[in-house]
Design an enzyme around this catalytic site. Structure first.
Site, PDB file in Angstrom:
ATOM      1  N   ASP A   4       0.861  -1.172   0.000  1.00 23.41           N
ATOM      2  CA  ASP A   4       0.000   0.000   0.000  1.00 23.41           C
ATOM      3  C   ASP A   4       0.907   1.234   0.000  1.00 23.41           C
ATOM      4  O   ASP A   4       2.132   1.114  -0.118  1.00 23.41           O
ATOM      5  CB  ASP A   4      -0.896  -0.043   1.248  1.00 23.41           C
ATOM      6  CG  ASP A   4      -2.367   0.178   0.919  1.00 23.41           C
ATOM      7  OD1 ASP A   4      -2.693   1.293   0.476  1.00 23.41           O
ATOM      8  OD2 ASP A   4      -3.169  -0.747   1.112  1.00 23.41           O
ATOM      9  N   ASP A  13      -4.286   1.952  17.438  1.00 22.57           N
ATOM     10  CA  ASP A  13      -4.821   0.660  17.004  1.00 22.57           C
ATOM     11  C   ASP A  13      -3.752  -0.238  16.393  1.00 22.57           C
ATOM     12  O   ASP A  13      -3.959  -1.446  16.258  1.00 22.57           O
ATOM     13  CB  ASP A  13      -5.930   0.872  15.974  1.00 22.57           C
ATOM     14  CG  ASP A  13      -7.305   0.530  16.509  1.00 22.57           C
ATOM     15  OD1 ASP A  13      -8.039  -0.177  15.823  1.00 22.57           O
ATOM     16  OD2 ASP A  13      -7.633   0.961  17.631  1.00 22.57           O
ATOM     17  N   HIS A  41      -4.685   5.996   2.781  1.00 19.98           N
ATOM     18  CA  HIS A  41      -5.131   4.688   2.304  1.00 19.98           C
ATOM     19  C   HIS A  41      -4.472   3.527   3.022  1.00 19.98           C
ATOM     20  O   HIS A  41      -5.131   2.558   3.435  1.00 19.98           O
ATOM     21  CB  HIS A  41      -4.842   4.615   0.793  1.00 19.98           C
ATOM     22  CG  HIS A  41      -5.437   3.443   0.096  1.00 19.98           C
ATOM     23  ND1 HIS A  41      -4.822   2.213   0.040  1.00 19.98           N
ATOM     24  CD2 HIS A  41      -6.585   3.318  -0.606  1.00 19.98           C
ATOM     25  CE1 HIS A  41      -5.564   1.384  -0.674  1.00 19.98           C
ATOM     26  NE2 HIS A  41      -6.638   2.026  -1.070  1.00 19.98           N
ATOM     27  N   ASN A 126     -12.008  -0.301  -8.961  1.00 27.20           N
ATOM     28  CA  ASN A 126     -13.176   0.554  -8.719  1.00 27.20           C
ATOM     29  C   ASN A 126     -13.647   1.227 -10.005  1.00 27.20           C
ATOM     30  O   ASN A 126     -14.068   2.377  -9.999  1.00 27.20           O
ATOM     31  CB  ASN A 126     -12.822   1.633  -7.681  1.00 27.20           C
ATOM     32  CG  ASN A 126     -12.353   1.044  -6.374  1.00 27.20           C
ATOM     33  OD1 ASN A 126     -12.857   0.025  -5.918  1.00 27.20           O
ATOM     34  ND2 ASN A 126     -11.366   1.697  -5.765  1.00 27.20           N
ATOM     35  N   SER A 199     -10.516  -1.796  -2.158  1.00 28.85           N
ATOM     36  CA  SER A 199      -9.378  -1.874  -1.236  1.00 28.85           C
ATOM     37  C   SER A 199      -9.842  -2.253   0.163  1.00 28.85           C
ATOM     38  O   SER A 199      -9.237  -3.083   0.852  1.00 28.85           O
ATOM     39  CB  SER A 199      -8.660  -0.523  -1.164  1.00 28.85           C
ATOM     40  OG  SER A 199      -8.087  -0.172  -2.379  1.00 28.85           O
TER      41      SER A 199
END
Length: 237
Positions: A4, A13, A41, A126, A199
């Site tokens: 990515d 997190d 992203h 997409n 994604s």
């Protein structure tokens, strides 16, 4: 594995979740680095994979390669990232990116994954009727997106894909769909945001596959099992 635009490993997190990180140069050379995200992203998909509060597989750890700085890069960067992560003793490859068309440049690396028992899970794209490689290849799971009404999202790529040599097959893609509209996850700076796309769906599927593999299932069995879910109950939309 997570290919990515990077990951913010300091997010609450995600602390302690990044096992290895490298920046891949435009010519495909890996440069080990401290983790960082060049856009939102990468941290978003990483959170869905292993985030403590939003992740599907919070007990897992990530090997992450930054292959698309700021969302842009070269085919050599993607291929170099795949080569590097396969050297890190990984079980599943999550790639929330692709290139439209049927790119045979991915054939060798996908075959290598198959031989190593690594499960390849890739976003289908997409672009509606135009699918992306490597998600539209044989022997991989190409992932599409659904909306909260359990229908295929309008943006989620889907089509018949004709592959020439070395496969010479006609496929219907995607292989599997998962939630991909307004899904909440982590973004840099300790924040959270809802985002949409195949994604997002890919990260959710990879998290699920990771749990199965942690229970002793091999990649090929997971591929077959998840692939059977395509005889599923999702309406086209």
């Amino acid at each position: 594995v997570h290919l990515d635009p990077g990951v913010d490993a300091s997010h609450p997190d995600l602390r302690g979740k990044i096992a290895a990180f490298a920046v891949i140069t435009p010519d495909g050379t890996p440069r080990p680095s401290e983790p960082y995200d060049s856009s939102l992203h990468g941290t978003h998909t990483a959170g869905l994979l292993v985030g403590n509060n939003v992740g599907v597989a919070p007990e897992a750890r990530l090997v992450s390669a930054l292959v698309l700085p700021d969302g842009y890069g070269t085919l050599a960067q993607v291929l170099g990232g795949l080569d590097w992560v396969l050297e890190q003793n990984v079980q599943v490859v999550s790639m929330s990116l692709g290139m439209e068309g049927t790119l045979t440049e991915f054939v060798a690396i996908v075959e290598r994954m198959k031989q190593m028992g690594v499960l390849p899970v890739f976003a289908i794209g997409n672009s509606g009727s135009v699918t992306a490689s490597p998600g539209n290849m044989p022997d991989v799971l190409g992932i599409g997106a659904t909306n909260p009404s359990n229908q295929v999202a309008g943006f989620s790529s889907r089509s018949e894909v004709r592959w020439g040599a070395p496969y010479n097959v006609v496929l219907n893609k995607p292989d599997l769909v998962a939630p991909g509209v307004d899904v909440l996850s982590t973004i840099p700076g300790g924040r959270y945001r809802a985002m949409s796309g195949t994604s997002v769906s890919t990260a959710i599927v990879v998290g699920s596959a990771t749990i199965l593999m942690s229970g002793g299932f091999e990649g090929e069995l997971v591929l077959q099992g998840l692939d059977r879910l395509t005889e599923n109950h999702v309406d086209g939309g």
